[in-house]
Enzyme design. Structure first.
Site, PDB file in Angstrom:
ATOM      1  N   GLY A 360     -52.888  84.352 101.386  1.00 46.75           N
ATOM      2  CA  GLY A 360     -53.718  84.211 102.580  1.00 46.75           C
ATOM      3  C   GLY A 360     -53.072  84.857 103.771  1.00 46.75           C
ATOM      4  O   GLY A 360     -52.114  85.638 103.646  1.00 46.75           O
ATOM      5  N   GLY A 361     -53.608  84.513 104.959  1.00 46.42           N
ATOM      6  CA  GLY A 361     -53.120  85.140 106.179  1.00 46.42           C
ATOM      7  C   GLY A 361     -51.699  84.762 106.533  1.00 46.42           C
ATOM      8  O   GLY A 361     -51.034  85.465 107.275  1.00 46.42           O
ATOM      9  N   PHE A 362     -51.192  83.644 105.989  1.00 47.21           N
ATOM     10  CA  PHE A 362     -49.846  83.193 106.332  1.00 47.21           C
ATOM     11  C   PHE A 362     -48.818  83.537 105.259  1.00 47.21           C
ATOM     12  O   PHE A 362     -47.627  83.511 105.527  1.00 47.21           O
ATOM     13  CB  PHE A 362     -49.831  81.692 106.574  1.00 47.21           C
ATOM     14  CG  PHE A 362     -50.528  81.275 107.839  1.00 47.21           C
ATOM     15  CD1 PHE A 362     -50.089  81.699 109.071  1.00 47.21           C
ATOM     16  CD2 PHE A 362     -51.646  80.453 107.793  1.00 47.21           C
ATOM     17  CE1 PHE A 362     -50.719  81.322 110.227  1.00 47.21           C
ATOM     18  CE2 PHE A 362     -52.284  80.068 108.951  1.00 47.21           C
ATOM     19  CZ  PHE A 362     -51.829  80.505 110.171  1.00 47.21           C
ATOM     20  N   GLY A 363     -49.252  83.803 104.038  1.00 46.02           N
ATOM     21  CA  GLY A 363     -48.286  84.102 102.993  1.00 46.02           C
ATOM     22  C   GLY A 363     -48.876  83.922 101.610  1.00 46.02           C
ATOM     23  O   GLY A 363     -50.083  83.758 101.436  1.00 46.02           O
ATOM     24  N   VAL A 365     -48.697  81.936  97.759  1.00 44.42           N
ATOM     25  CA  VAL A 365     -48.385  80.626  97.194  1.00 44.42           C
ATOM     26  C   VAL A 365     -48.103  80.768  95.702  1.00 44.42           C
ATOM     27  O   VAL A 365     -48.831  81.454  94.980  1.00 44.42           O
ATOM     28  CB  VAL A 365     -49.548  79.635  97.407  1.00 44.42           C
ATOM     29  CG1 VAL A 365     -49.156  78.244  96.912  1.00 44.42           C
ATOM     30  CG2 VAL A 365     -49.930  79.569  98.875  1.00 44.42           C
ATOM     31  N   LYS A 379     -44.986  78.186  99.271  1.00 44.17           N
ATOM     32  CA  LYS A 379     -45.601  79.248 100.078  1.00 44.17           C
ATOM     33  C   LYS A 379     -44.504  80.076 100.740  1.00 44.17           C
ATOM     34  O   LYS A 379     -43.677  79.542 101.489  1.00 44.17           O
ATOM     35  CB  LYS A 379     -46.528  78.667 101.144  1.00 44.17           C
ATOM     36  CG  LYS A 379     -47.145  79.735 102.057  1.00 44.17           C
ATOM     37  CD  LYS A 379     -48.054  79.119 103.090  1.00 44.17           C
ATOM     38  CE  LYS A 379     -49.421  78.829 102.544  1.00 44.17           C
ATOM     39  NZ  LYS A 379     -50.251  80.019 102.365  1.00 44.17           N
ATOM     40  N   ASP A 476     -57.288  78.185 111.000  1.00 39.02           N
ATOM     41  CA  ASP A 476     -57.664  78.969 109.813  1.00 39.02           C
ATOM     42  C   ASP A 476     -58.330  78.076 108.767  1.00 39.02           C
ATOM     43  O   ASP A 476     -58.025  78.163 107.587  1.00 39.02           O
ATOM     44  CB  ASP A 476     -56.429  79.665 109.223  1.00 39.02           C
ATOM     45  CG  ASP A 476     -56.813  80.793 108.262  1.00 39.02           C
ATOM     46  OD1 ASP A 476     -57.946  81.296 108.354  1.00 39.02           O
ATOM     47  OD2 ASP A 476     -55.975  81.165 107.415  1.00 39.02           O
TER      48      ASP A 476
END
Length: 679
Positions: A360-363, A365, A379, A476
């Site tokens: 996703g936008g943060f990293g 998993v 993550k 998000d």
């Protein structure tokens, strides 16, 4: 002219010197809590029913052995529902007078509001145009949704040490909670008063509404106690603290707050020993010898502490070098674990592609299995978090303390050079989008599960926005960030990451927009304006996706612009039921249409026109609550000209297929046009 005031002061001093405590005096109470989400018209049917309620409740409460009464006047949708609870030591005339005065307070402070809560010294009153007693049902009771009103006398301070005063207050309140919740009489009069032989004396009072079960009463009071004895409200040793919710109240004061003799006589806790003792006067030689001895002793102790510290640090490094094994450390009250990188590499098979759960936008998993067999989700963040390791530790301690059944449990983290990894509980059923939009899985969710998912997400957002130790704006929210456990209970993932990653946001704006187009509120996507209302917008999109089983972000049908446009087109044509699954029965269909209505209210273009999350929870759980008609949602445009500029004066935002904003049209006069509400 001065004789009156001096005489009054003299009388007051005499009363204070009397050995018997004075009767409970009226204290300041929080202002009435107005629910402005719904209102009634003057001389309407609801006002007539409210007048009946105001006439019945004072008499009913004063006649009740427990000083408690509920009443419903009229029929829906104009029914007026009320509750009154008098203080346990109030006589019948005091009770009736207090409830009647509370009605007058409500009318003055919240004119024409259908819902009002009034806290007075001798009673509490609540009335509303919707049923609220069903909150006590076992499937509805949730202590985290109880937001207390707190009244603290912060202008004064008790003359005692912090530790001693905190112990006295905690001991008093603990005894009161246990006594009040242990009521076994037929009336279930959950009421207790106590007096602690402290200096000055501490007076306490605890009470619950009789409709609660003993477990609910104890949970309600324990929740208030946790707030009252927190550092925020006990700092500075205030002489009084009062915490109120409709269902229970808890107070302490150095002045009497009840009539008559206390039900509990409590001994004060032992005074903590002073931090230092004074040396009695003696000769100069003895004082000098004592000073030298104390200095040598302090030096020896300091050296021992330093030796132990360096020995432990050296031993830990040697052990890590020899075995490559690092012991896991626990941080903070929430027991947030600091993992080492080799442990997580081994658990995820060096972050192999086969263990990848998603990105996703943060990293990204990955699934992992620790040496003890525990399954975890790891993550890997795309960039280093925060400004330094100490800040990261502090942030993770706070995030790990956010505990709610609708949030994914954060178990720990790892910070290694430029890598930051977060460790979560592993949720086997995966994300909502994989179940909701995967045609190969068929109709995997029934309507009851869909509705429970919507409700659970709302309760998770309510905790983040209003009930947690710090306000968290998710930024998000989307279907891939909603995970489903074995019971299809939703759990919000990635909460707090925008805060953790330090996205440069100030009080209301951010220098970098993070999130997913299709779920982003227009004011956030365009100008970076941050508020809880951007999560409300995302939640509205989620509601529409869950009910219709269609994604707002993509579509294989290129004649379809986006989900919001389709829903609004059907809504205005009164054909929105065509978007529902044909298997729904009449009750489920009615509930689904109400959810679509709520979803449209959440995706209004202007943030102020979207409801707060607490109002959304009420809308979802109180079917009798009247909903306002929605207006045209954000990101709506007609099929004939997707990129055409708007001529109706509203802001127009358009998504293209790649997920970026193509256009924003802003009118000069900002005039908006209302759409007819389909019936």
């Amino acid at each position: 002219m001065l004789a009156g005031p001096y005489a009054t002061v003299a009388v007051a001093l005499v009363l204070l010197l009397l050995p018997a405590p004075a009767p409970a005096a009226a204290e300041e109470t929080p202002p009435p809590d107005c629910d402005a989400s719904s209102a009634y018209a003057p001389n309407s049917t609801f006002q007539a029913n409210l007048n009946l309620l105001a006439a019945a409740l004072p008499a009913n409460a004063s006649a009740s052995p427990a000083g408690f009464a509920t009443f419903a006047a009229g029929a829906a949708p104009d029914q007026a529902n009320g509750l009154a609870l008098c203080r346990g030591d109030a006589n019948a005339s005091t009770c009736a007078a207090c409830v009647a005065a509370a009605f007058r307070d409500a009318q003055q402070a919240c004119p024409l509001d259908k819902g009002v809560t009034v806290y007075r010294d001798a009673c509490v009153l609540r009335f509303a145009g919707r049923q609220f007693l069903d909150f006590l049902r076992e499937d509805q009771w949730l202590i985290s949704e109880l937001v207390p009103a707190i009244l603290t006398d912060s202008a004064r301070s008790v003359n005692a040490s912090d530790a001693w005063f905190n112990a006295a207050v905690t001991g008093t309140l603990t005894a009161l909670v246990d006594r009040a919740a242990a009521a076994t009489n037929a009336t279930r009069k959950y009421f207790a008063t106590g007096e602690m032989d402290f200096h000055p004396k501490l007076y306490g009072l605890a009470q619950c509404a009789p409709d609660l079960t003993p477990a609910q009463c104890q949970g309600c009071l324990r929740n208030l106690q946790k707030v009252v004895v927190s550092a925020r409200f006990l700092s500075g040793r205030p002489p009084s603290n009062s915490a109120f919710v409709v269902w229970c109240s808890l107070r302490y004061s150095v002045s009497p707050i009840y009539d008559g003799r206390a039900m509990l006589q409590l001994a004060a806790p032992p005074e903590p020993p002073p931090s230092a003792t004074l040396t009695p006067p003696s000769s100069g030689r003895k004082r000098s010898a004592a000073g030298i001895s104390a200095g040598i002793a302090c030096f020896v102790v300091l050296m021992l502490i330093l030796l132990v510290f360096f020995f432990r640090r050296f031993r830990r490094r040697i052990k890590a070098a020899e075995n490559g094994e690092h012991s896991l450390k626990k941080v903070g009250r929430a027991q947030c674990t600091i993992f080492d990188l080799p442990t997580l590499q081994e658990a995820t098979e060096h972050f192999s592609e086969k263990n990848k759960l998603g990105a996703g936008g943060f990293g990204t998993v990955y699934k992992g299995i620790l040496s003890d067999g525990q399954e975890i989700a790891v993550k890997k963040l795309l960039e280093r978090a925060g400004s330094g390791l100490d800040q990261l530790h502090n942030e993770m301690r706070v995030l790990a303390e956010l505990q709610h059944k609708n949030l994914v449990g954060l178990q720990g983290f790892c910070s290694h050079q430029n890598d930051t990894l977060l460790v979560y509980e592993y949720i086997k059923n995966g994300s909502l989008d994989n179940i909701l939009f995967d045609d190969s899985k068929g109709n995997a969710l029934n309507w009851e599960q869909q509705y429970n998912i919507i409700h659970g997400i709302a309760k998770g957002i309510l905790y983040l926005h209003e009930d947690s130790s710090m306000r968290i704006i998710h930024r998000d929210l989307k279907s891939s960030n909603i995970l489903l456990d074995d019971n299809m209970e939703p759990k919000i993932a990635d909460f707090g990451l925008a805060r953790l990653l330090g996205e440069g946001h100030t009080h209301s704006r951010t220098t970098r927009v993070v999130g997913t187009f299709g779920y982003m509120a227009p004011e956030y996507a365009w100008s970076g304006s941050v508020s809880p209302k951007i999560d409300i917008f995302s939640f509205g999109v989620l509601i529409l996706e869950i009910v219709t089983r269609r994604s707002n972000c993509s579509s294989d049908d290129h004649t379809t612009v986006n989900l919001l446009t389709d829903v609004w087109d059907h809504w205005t044509k009164r054909t929105v039921s065509q978007m529902l699954h044909p298997s729904l029965d009449e009750f489920a269909r009615t509930q689904a249409l109400r959810c679509i209505h709520i979803g449209l209210l959440c995706v209004q273009p202007e943030p102020d026109n979207r409801p707060d999350i607490s109002a959304v929870v009420f809308m979802l759980t109180r079917d009798s609550m009247e909903l306002q008609p929605p207006s045209q949602p954000a990101f709506f445009f007609g099929r004939e000209s997707p990129s055409a500029s708007r001529s109706d004066g509203q802001r127009s935002y358009v998504y293209d297929r790649s997920g970026f904003i193509l256009e924003q049209g802003i009118s000069v006069n900002e005039v908006t046009l209302s759409e007819l509400y389909p019936r």
